[in-house]
Design a protein around this motif. Structure first.
Motif, PDB file in Angstrom:
ATOM      1  N   ALA A  39      50.276  65.466  13.641  1.00  0.00           N
ATOM      2  CA  ALA A  39      49.744  65.365  12.285  1.00  0.00           C
ATOM      3  C   ALA A  39      50.226  64.050  11.700  1.00  0.00           C
ATOM      4  O   ALA A  39      51.290  63.549  12.064  1.00  0.00           O
ATOM      5  N   LEU A  40      49.436  63.499  10.773  1.00  0.00           N
ATOM      6  CA  LEU A  40      49.841  62.218  10.190  1.00  0.00           C
ATOM      7  C   LEU A  40      49.184  62.018   8.838  1.00  0.00           C
ATOM      8  O   LEU A  40      48.131  62.580   8.533  1.00  0.00           O
ATOM      9  N   SER A  41      49.850  61.215   8.014  1.00  0.00           N
ATOM     10  CA  SER A  41      49.319  60.737   6.747  1.00  0.00           C
ATOM     11  C   SER A  41      49.602  59.243   6.666  1.00  0.00           C
ATOM     12  O   SER A  41      50.415  58.703   7.426  1.00  0.00           O
ATOM     13  N   LEU A  42      48.919  58.580   5.735  1.00  0.00           N
ATOM     14  CA  LEU A  42      49.027  57.132   5.621  1.00  0.00           C
ATOM     15  C   LEU A  42      49.425  56.735   4.203  1.00  0.00           C
ATOM     16  O   LEU A  42      49.196  57.488   3.254  1.00  0.00           O
ATOM     17  N   CYS A 100      52.126  54.527   8.557  1.00  0.00           N
ATOM     18  CA  CYS A 100      51.738  55.843   9.070  1.00  0.00           C
ATOM     19  C   CYS A 100      52.970  56.738   9.140  1.00  0.00           C
ATOM     20  O   CYS A 100      54.008  56.344   9.669  1.00  0.00           O
ATOM     21  N   HIS A 101      52.862  57.942   8.599  1.00  0.00           N
ATOM     22  CA  HIS A 101      53.909  58.961   8.666  1.00  0.00           C
ATOM     23  C   HIS A 101      53.388  60.068   9.582  1.00  0.00           C
ATOM     24  O   HIS A 101      52.408  60.736   9.234  1.00  0.00           O
ATOM     25  N   GLY A 139      40.077  58.961  10.918  1.00  0.00           N
ATOM     26  CA  GLY A 139      39.672  60.351  10.779  1.00  0.00           C
ATOM     27  C   GLY A 139      40.770  61.347  10.996  1.00  0.00           C
ATOM     28  O   GLY A 139      40.556  62.550  10.815  1.00  0.00           O
ATOM     29  N   ARG A 140      41.960  60.915  11.388  1.00  0.00           N
ATOM     30  CA  ARG A 140      43.051  61.855  11.667  1.00  0.00           C
ATOM     31  C   ARG A 140      44.020  61.993  10.502  1.00  0.00           C
ATOM     32  O   ARG A 140      44.853  62.902  10.505  1.00  0.00           O
ATOM     33  N   ALA A 141      43.943  61.110   9.522  1.00  0.00           N
ATOM     34  CA  ALA A 141      44.889  61.142   8.409  1.00  0.00           C
ATOM     35  C   ALA A 141      44.597  62.331   7.507  1.00  0.00           C
ATOM     36  O   ALA A 141      43.468  62.513   7.047  1.00  0.00           O
ATOM     37  N   PHE A 142      45.636  63.123   7.233  1.00  0.00           N
ATOM     38  CA  PHE A 142      45.478  64.268   6.343  1.00  0.00           C
ATOM     39  C   PHE A 142      45.323  63.795   4.901  1.00  0.00           C
ATOM     40  O   PHE A 142      44.475  64.293   4.163  1.00  0.00           O
ATOM     41  N   ARG A 143      46.145  62.861   4.475  1.00  0.00           N
ATOM     42  CA  ARG A 143      46.044  62.280   3.145  1.00  0.00           C
ATOM     43  C   ARG A 143      46.441  60.803   3.207  1.00  0.00           C
ATOM     44  O   ARG A 143      47.135  60.367   4.123  1.00  0.00           O
ATOM     45  N   VAL A 144      45.979  60.040   2.216  1.00  0.00           N
ATOM     46  CA  VAL A 144      46.323  58.630   2.083  1.00  0.00           C
ATOM     47  C   VAL A 144      46.986  58.443   0.725  1.00  0.00           C
ATOM     48  O   VAL A 144      46.377  58.716  -0.310  1.00  0.00           O
ATOM     49  N   VAL A 145      48.236  58.011   0.733  1.00  0.00           N
ATOM     50  CA  VAL A 145      48.974  57.769  -0.507  1.00  0.00           C
ATOM     51  C   VAL A 145      48.670  56.357  -0.972  1.00  0.00           C
ATOM     52  O   VAL A 145      48.987  55.387  -0.280  1.00  0.00           O
ATOM     53  N   ALA A 146      48.038  56.241  -2.130  1.00  0.00           N
ATOM     54  CA  ALA A 146      47.655  54.933  -2.660  1.00  0.00           C
ATOM     55  C   ALA A 146      47.583  55.027  -4.170  1.00  0.00           C
ATOM     56  O   ALA A 146      47.062  56.002  -4.722  1.00  0.00           O
ATOM     57  N   ASP A 147      48.125  54.027  -4.856  1.00  0.00           N
ATOM     58  CA  ASP A 147      48.065  53.987  -6.311  1.00  0.00           C
ATOM     59  C   ASP A 147      46.626  53.781  -6.767  1.00  0.00           C
ATOM     60  O   ASP A 147      45.829  53.121  -6.086  1.00  0.00           O
ATOM     61  N   LEU A 151      50.133  79.374   9.583  1.00  0.00           N
ATOM     62  CA  LEU A 151      50.847  78.667   8.514  1.00  0.00           C
ATOM     63  C   LEU A 151      51.486  77.382   9.029  1.00  0.00           C
ATOM     64  O   LEU A 151      51.533  76.369   8.323  1.00  0.00           O
ATOM     65  N   ALA A 152      51.998  77.428  10.245  1.00  0.00           N
ATOM     66  CA  ALA A 152      52.656  76.251  10.810  1.00  0.00           C
ATOM     67  C   ALA A 152      51.683  75.086  10.970  1.00  0.00           C
ATOM     68  O   ALA A 152      52.062  73.921  10.784  1.00  0.00           O
ATOM     69  N   GLN A 153      50.424  75.392  11.319  1.00  0.00           N
ATOM     70  CA  GLN A 153      49.441  74.327  11.475  1.00  0.00           C
ATOM     71  C   GLN A 153      49.185  73.606  10.163  1.00  0.00           C
ATOM     72  O   GLN A 153      49.004  72.386  10.133  1.00  0.00           O
ATOM     73  N   VAL A 154      49.171  74.356   9.067  1.00  0.00           N
ATOM     74  CA  VAL A 154      48.965  73.736   7.759  1.00  0.00           C
ATOM     75  C   VAL A 154      50.236  73.037   7.293  1.00  0.00           C
ATOM     76  O   VAL A 154      50.186  71.944   6.723  1.00  0.00           O
ATOM     77  N   ALA A 155      51.390  73.649   7.545  1.00  0.00           N
ATOM     78  CA  ALA A 155      52.663  73.076   7.098  1.00  0.00           C
ATOM     79  C   ALA A 155      52.917  71.720   7.745  1.00  0.00           C
ATOM     80  O   ALA A 155      53.372  70.784   7.078  1.00  0.00           O
ATOM     81  N   LYS A 156      52.623  71.599   9.019  1.00  0.00           N
ATOM     82  CA  LYS A 156      52.918  70.347   9.718  1.00  0.00           C
ATOM     83  C   LYS A 156      52.089  69.191   9.172  1.00  0.00           C
ATOM     84  O   LYS A 156      52.486  68.038   9.269  1.00  0.00           O
ATOM     85  N   ARG A 157      50.951  69.502   8.570  1.00  0.00           N
ATOM     86  CA  ARG A 157      50.120  68.445   7.998  1.00  0.00           C
ATOM     87  C   ARG A 157      50.504  68.144   6.545  1.00  0.00           C
ATOM     88  O   ARG A 157      50.622  66.992   6.145  1.00  0.00           O
ATOM     89  N   ALA A 158      50.741  69.206   5.763  1.00  0.00           N
ATOM     90  CA  ALA A 158      51.089  68.994   4.353  1.00  0.00           C
ATOM     91  C   ALA A 158      52.428  68.297   4.197  1.00  0.00           C
ATOM     92  O   ALA A 158      52.618  67.490   3.276  1.00  0.00           O
ATOM     93  N   LEU A 159      53.357  68.569   5.100  1.00  0.00           N
ATOM     94  CA  LEU A 159      54.693  68.004   4.978  1.00  0.00           C
ATOM     95  C   LEU A 159      54.782  66.555   5.472  1.00  0.00           C
ATOM     96  O   LEU A 159      55.841  65.938   5.379  1.00  0.00           O
TER      97      LEU A 159
END
Length: 696
Positions: A201-204, A224-225, A267-275, A641-649
């Motif tokens: 899982a990853l976010s940017l 990338c996190h 397409g793999r990023a769960f969320r993108v943190v951007a101001d 729950l673990a599948q969602v947790a690994k992405r949200a965290l």
């Protein structure tokens, strides 16, 4: 002179491919690991042997030493015989008039005879292990301290190298800029892409900073996190790209998509943190207006055109944080919404800082009182002995004039200094003696209100940020699960606080929190992340039934599909699904047979529904166990729950490492301090952000 065959590090590798510009790919003869590098920069091969095959590395070093001994044996023999066999002098003699001392060119002696450059010393060749390690150490110093590469040409630096290791041949600036640092960057890119290929899982995060160099308007950092297969959080800077003066939101998003595609994360990023408003101005750090705890900071503020320390005299400028006109903000906002859509989230720590900024700009009296407190602090640090100050200011670097560390530039560190000052003001006044700089009762009351009102904000900041200087080379990750409890705590604190001396501060803080942070309380993403953090679950909720229903809907949405990207996220590429794991082998003893007929049959395990998993999870008591460690252990019990947790965290609550590097670079790499071209600065920032990936 003895004949010694050439020794090369490539003797321990099989070259399987040779491309342009000297690029080669080789397999290790011992383990088969594929390593890519250039013929002119073989540090990757040396490092691999040193880390993985110590015996082979020792053999390589021994062969190189034998080669050097063979080259020098003839001259050493003639030297020792003419000196009566005295072996104390171990360096060969140059036949000309050398720079090492007297006529005859005797080089540097072990006993220190004949200073200078030691012209008779046999120099390392470029592929010698010792030469490679020293060059790598110099590159690491340049990267870690953000030094201009031109430092290697400085006369004093070369003299230091000559003193420490006379056999080392200093690498020219051009070689380090055009070959050595790019080779390390290439190595970091390969390691990053390999790690991301197996990320679960990853976010940017997107970071924009303007004005780092005169030749370019700024830089874009894409971080990338990602979560590894063993539930370890890692962060890596994917790219540091220069921005031109006319860079628009669409241009930035185009560069962003290109970087994502090249690293295989489209397409793999769960969320993108951007101001929401990354406009073309240099963002100034939030500080207490007028509170300069060191004269050096005041001088530096003048030198840097007030870029690093915000005085807060202009309330409107302070609130807008230097943003451009509203039309430009709207253009960026539209581009962001079209390009990222619901995939974008605001950075929690920057929203928190903006709330504090707006509160501090609410009353001009704060600035004058804080300036007086800073003058008192600077006075006592110059008048009171350090051993007395250590009883009050126990933080290293705060016990003397001009010793304020860089951390004191931000409002949270300044508040800690101010609180210690107020807690011991009578003691400090007694130590320093009577003077006009003493704080009056009204000043103390106002400053006490300020520190008490902002104390929970400081606690939230510290939880999110930690020690940024200590954590810059670690993978410390704070997820957004902390955001919702922090907002609830701040709202409760502000509703129960009274500020008779500065009511406008409380009003401005409350309004800022409601506008910038309160929407988090109803955001399903934050509700999910906080509930799936085992230290919180639903203990924070005043309406557990409603929040549980929101949670069920959000969990169903994310667990129904294995793809991490929704059609509305508009990241321009389809999501990718991880390959299914191979089934575990089944023991032959578990098969039914007459021999084991007396053993009771195990009940058939039925898969739990999402509601059942959530109910079982919430029935357990909250625990202080680290969230990712908890879900690694509980993934078997609560797989959905673990599948969602690994992405949200994976979504960070604070800024990235490259954000702090941008701030450091803006101070260290100014044109008057070093000749740094934009491309070189881009490489230095990239390598410093990925320092741990390369050298730890």
């Amino acid at each position: 002179m003895a004949s010694v065959s050439k020794v090369s590090i490539l003797d321990y590798f099989n070259i399987v491919f040779e491309g342009e510009n000297g690029k080669i790919e080789s397999n290790c003869k011992a383990c088969g690991t594929r390593i890519q590098a250039k013929r002119s920069v073989t540090s990757n091969f040396v490092t691999h042997l040193k880390r993985k095959h110590q015996a082979m590395y020792d053999d390589f070093v021994k062969r190189k030493d034998m080669k050097r001994e063979g080259y020098s044996s003839g001259s050493l023999h003639s030297f020792t015989t003419t000196n009566g066999g005295n072996t104390r002098y171990t360096h060969p003699i140059s036949t000309g008039v050398g720079g090492g001392g007297s006529v005859g060119g005797m080089g540097t002696l072990e006993g220190g005879i004949g200073g200078g450059s030691g012209g008779g010393v046999t120099k390392f060749d470029r592929h010698d292990p010792r030469q490679v390690l020293i060059s790598e150490a110099i590159a690491k110093m340049i990267v870690q301290d953000l030094q201009p590469v031109s430092i290697v040409e400085n006369h004093g630096f070369r003299e230091l190298l000559q003193l420490l290791e006379p056999r080392y041949t200093p690498e020219p600036q051009q070689y380090i800029q055009s070959q050595l640092l790019p080779a390390y960057a290439y190595q970091a890119q390969l390691a990053t892409r390999q790690a991301l290929a197996s990320a679960h899982a990853l976010s940017l995060s997107l970071d924009l900073r303007r004005g780092l160099s005169g030749a370019t308007s700024g830089y874009l950092g894409i971080t990338c996190h990602f979560l590894t297969s063993d539930w370890q959080m890692r962060s890596a800077l994917l790219a540091c790209l220069p921005l031109s003066g006319d860079s628009s939101g669409n241009r930035v998003l185009s560069d962003f998509d290109e970087v994502c595609h090249s690293h295989g994360v489209s397409g793999r990023a769960f969320r993108v943190v951007a101001d929401p408003f990354p406009v073309p101005t240099t963002v100034k750090p939030c500080c207490l207006p007028g509170f300069l705890v060191s004269p050096l900071l005041a001088n530096e503020q003048d030198d840097n055109d007030e870029e690093e320390v915000e005085n807060g005299n202009d309330a409107e400028e302070c609130i807008r944080n230097g943003h451009g006109d509203r039309g430009e903000e709207r253009a960026w906002e539209d581009s962001w919404e079209q390009g990222l859509g619901v995939c974008r989230v605001d950075c929690f720590s920057r929203s928190l800082e903006q709330c504090v900024r707006e509160g501090l700009c609410s009353r001009s009296q704060l600035s004058s009182t804080l300036t007086k407190a800073a003058c008192f602090y600077n006075y006592i640090t110059s008048a009171v002995p350090p051993e007395k100050l250590s009883q009050v200011f126990d933080v290293p670097g705060l016990g003397g004039p001009g010793n304020a560390p860089p951390a004191v530039r931000d409002w949270a560190a300044q508040l800690k200094v101010l609180r210690r000052l107020l807690d011991s003001v009578e003691f400090l006044e007694e130590m320093s003696g009577p003077g006009e700089l003493a704080l009056g009762s009204s000043d103390r009351a106002l400053l006490r209100e300020l520190t008490d009102t902002l104390e929970p904000f400081t606690e939230a900041w510290d939880m999110v940020h930690g020690d940024r200087q200590a954590d810059i080379h670690t993978d410390r990750h704070v997820s957004i699960s902390l955001a919702l409890p922090c907002v609830l705590g701040l709202r409760k604190h502000l509703s129960e606080t009274s500020t008779p001396h500065c009511p406008s501060l409380l009003v401005s803080l409350s309004q800022a929190v409601e506008r910038r942070l309160a929407p988090i309380l109803e955001d399903p993403l934050y509700i999910t992340a906080t509930t799936l953090d085992p230290q919180f679950k639903l203990t924070w909720s005043s309406n557990p039934d409603w929040h549980r229903q929101v949670l069920i809907e959000e969990l169903s949405k994310h667990s129904a599909a294995s793809s991490p990207a929704d059609n509305n996220t508009d990241l321009h590429l389809h999501s990718q699904t991880s390959p299914a794991p191979s089934p575990s082998p089944i023991s032959s003893l578990s098969r039914p047979c007459k021999l084991f007929s007396f053993i009771k049959q195990r009940p058939t395990t039925q898969a739990k529904s999402l509601d059942q998993e959530l109910a079982a999870y919430l029935r357990e008591e909250p625990t202080d166990e680290e969230a990712l460690h908890y879900w690694r252990r509980k993934a078997i019990d609560f797989p959905l729950l673990a599948q969602v947790a690994k992405r949200a965290l994976t979504i960070p609550a604070c800024g990235t490492v490259v954000e702090s590097i941008f701030t450091s670079a803006s101070r260290c790499l100014r044109p008057e301090r070093g000749r740094v071209l934009p491309k070189n600065l881009e490489t230095l920032i990239y390598l410093k952000a990925n320092y741990r990936l390369l050298w730890t």
